[in-house]
Scaffold this motif. Sequence first.
Motif, short mmCIF file in Angstrom:
data_model
loop_
_atom_site.label_atom_id
_atom_site.label_comp_id
_atom_site.label_asym_id
_atom_site.label_seq_id
_atom_site.Cartn_x
_atom_site.Cartn_y
_atom_site.Cartn_z
N GLU A 99 2.52 0.96 3.77
CA GLU A 99 3.95 0.58 4.20
C GLU A 99 4.69 1.69 3.57
N ALA A 100 4.17 2.49 2.87
CA ALA A 100 5.11 3.70 2.38
C ALA A 100 4.06 5.03 2.07
N VAL A 101 4.61 6.12 2.51
CA VAL A 101 4.07 7.14 2.23
C VAL A 101 4.86 8.29 1.31
N LEU A 102 4.37 8.65 0.28
CA LEU A 102 5.11 9.68 -0.66
C LEU A 102 4.55 11.07 -0.47
N GLY A 109 2.09 -2.98 -8.92
CA GLY A 109 1.33 -3.74 -8.29
C GLY A 109 0.92 -3.55 -6.72
N SER A 110 1.26 -2.16 -6.37
CA SER A 110 0.97 -1.50 -5.09
C SER A 110 -0.51 -1.06 -5.33
N GLN A 111 -1.09 -1.12 -4.27
CA GLN A 111 -2.53 -0.54 -3.89
C GLN A 111 -2.50 0.87 -3.63
N VAL A 112 -2.72 1.97 -4.56
CA VAL A 112 -2.28 3.13 -4.49
C VAL A 112 -3.42 4.16 -4.01
N THR A 113 -3.31 5.07 -3.12
CA THR A 113 -4.12 6.11 -2.62
C THR A 113 -3.66 7.41 -2.65
N ILE A 114 -4.32 8.19 -3.49
CA ILE A 114 -3.65 9.88 -3.76
C ILE A 114 -4.48 10.70 -2.73
N VAL A 115 -3.86 11.43 -2.01
CA VAL A 115 -4.53 12.17 -1.02
C VAL A 115 -4.32 13.80 -1.59
N ARG A 118 0.69 -1.23 0.10
CA ARG A 118 0.07 0.17 0.07
C ARG A 118 0.92 1.12 0.04
N LEU A 119 0.36 2.01 -0.81
CA LEU A 119 1.06 3.34 -1.06
C LEU A 119 0.32 4.66 -1.10
N VAL A 120 0.41 5.54 0.00
CA VAL A 120 -0.41 6.64 0.03
C VAL A 120 0.43 8.00 -0.39
N ILE A 121 0.00 8.52 -1.39
CA ILE A 121 0.70 9.66 -1.97
C ILE A 121 -0.16 11.00 -1.59
N ILE A 122 0.61 11.97 -0.71
CA ILE A 122 0.29 13.07 -0.42
C ILE A 122 0.61 14.11 -1.43
N THR A 175 4.29 -0.19 9.38
CA THR A 175 3.36 0.67 8.64
C THR A 175 3.42 2.12 9.35
N ALA A 176 2.92 2.96 8.19
CA ALA A 176 2.37 4.52 8.85
C ALA A 176 0.85 4.26 8.90
N LEU A 177 0.41 5.29 9.86
CA LEU A 177 -1.10 5.66 9.66
C LEU A 177 -1.41 6.86 9.59
N ILE A 178 -2.23 7.46 8.58
CA ILE A 178 -2.34 8.78 8.32
C ILE A 178 -3.83 9.07 8.53
N ASP A 179 -3.95 9.95 9.65
CA ASP A 179 -5.05 10.34 9.94
C ASP A 179 -5.55 11.78 8.91
N LEU A 180 -6.57 11.51 8.67
CA LEU A 180 -7.39 12.76 7.63
C LEU A 180 -8.76 12.77 7.78
N THR A 181 -9.33 13.87 7.17
CA THR A 181 -10.50 14.15 6.96
C THR A 181 -10.89 14.24 5.46
N ALA A 182 -11.88 13.71 4.87
CA ALA A 182 -12.20 13.68 3.59
C ALA A 182 -13.69 13.72 3.38
#
Length: 445
Positions: A248-251, A181-187, A160-164, A231-238
């Motif tokens: 596992e990674a935050v860009l 093959g990563s599961q990607v989320t863009i924030v 899992r990759l979260v992109i800020i 892992t990292a935990l990203i707290d947010l409001t959307a």
Amino acid sequence: MKKFDAVIIGFGKGGKTVALAERSDKMYGGTCINVACIPTKALDHSAALSAAMGGSFGEKAARYRAAIEEKRALTAKLRQKNYDKLASQPQITVLQGTAQFTGPHTVSVSGPQGVVELWGDTIFINTGARPFVPPIPGLAGNPRVYLSETLMELEQLPRRLVIIGGGYIGMEFASIWANFGSQVTIVQDGEAFLPREDAEIAAAVLESLRARGVTVLRGAEIHAVRGGGDTALIDLTASGEARTLEAEAVLVATGRRPELEGLHPEAAGVELTARGAVKVDAHLRTTAPHIFALGDVAGGLQFTYISLDDARIVRSALLGDGSRTTENRGAVPYSVFLDPPFSRVGLTEQEARDAGHEVKVARLQAAAIPKAQILRQPAGLLKAVIDADSSCVLGAHLFCAESHELINLLKLAVDQKIPYTALRDAVYTHPTMSEALNDLFASVH
């Protein structure tokens, strides 16, 4: 003190002569070769190949590790080539170290060779830009948080990759890692997706990303990044809803700022803009007449080919008639290397209307292009904006296979004010992506 005709600070495309100071021996050749254009496009190609092969996550992770090693070998080869090209010339001195202005004509370079004092008749600031990291609690020092440069060194493919950040860098990395093959989320904090682009093209890009499993959270506010073990935990409001993402990674891909740390340009009489870039005129001359700034540090468009063209502008100012400036280099094309790539030159439809043009529009689905079917890349949309009175092309927006090659032809059309009918009626080779211009411009209405 060593005296030179010219002192260049930074090893990017803008600087290729005389005395050159570069902070890191891992940056010979500049940003493009080492941490931007070349390595990302190498990974983009490898990722597309991997996506076509499929397989288990373990198989994809193995191909990912191989791609990282291939990328390292490529950048090392190009870096050495750039160094050798200059260091082999007797009139050029390459110094590794951190440069600092100590006066209008003097620069101190601190590095492995100690402190070297330089005097330059003409000085060029060519230090590029660095990633901007927003002040979000938990980002700094977190081992699971990466910048674009450091993520490309990560050997283990994150599940899992979260992109800020929802800009162009974030888009490219989302496409690459999704293909691996990563599961990607863009924030992203804004509601609009790619707000500077044509609305139809932006919608097509968003649809394509979603079709490959990329999640895009818009209008989001990140409150903190926690953890940092596995892992990292990203707290947010959307959308008004509190959420916590785990990855596992935050860009961090929130833009880049001019790199001037430790340089002290004020000591040379060089002023900065309100945004922290070096203030320059149309000839890239700073407020100190003998000092020029080129590339990203001057606050213009952050493309390696702009830095290269900046060198032509400075050469025109110093050795020519000064006719070449930042104001007459024409429409600047650019490409975002998604899968397929998106490329643009000139005005969007809305920009053209806002500028007072009566416009006609051409549209073509990429799936209608035989070469796109051959390449098994039928996704995408091509769009062109035409001035109704002159029939000249005002802008082109190509979200399709090989658009990064095709857009250069459209730049010539925009700059030379070629009527769209010339592109519509031209004879092109087959099967190619460029022959799509026949059908694209036949659809003008």
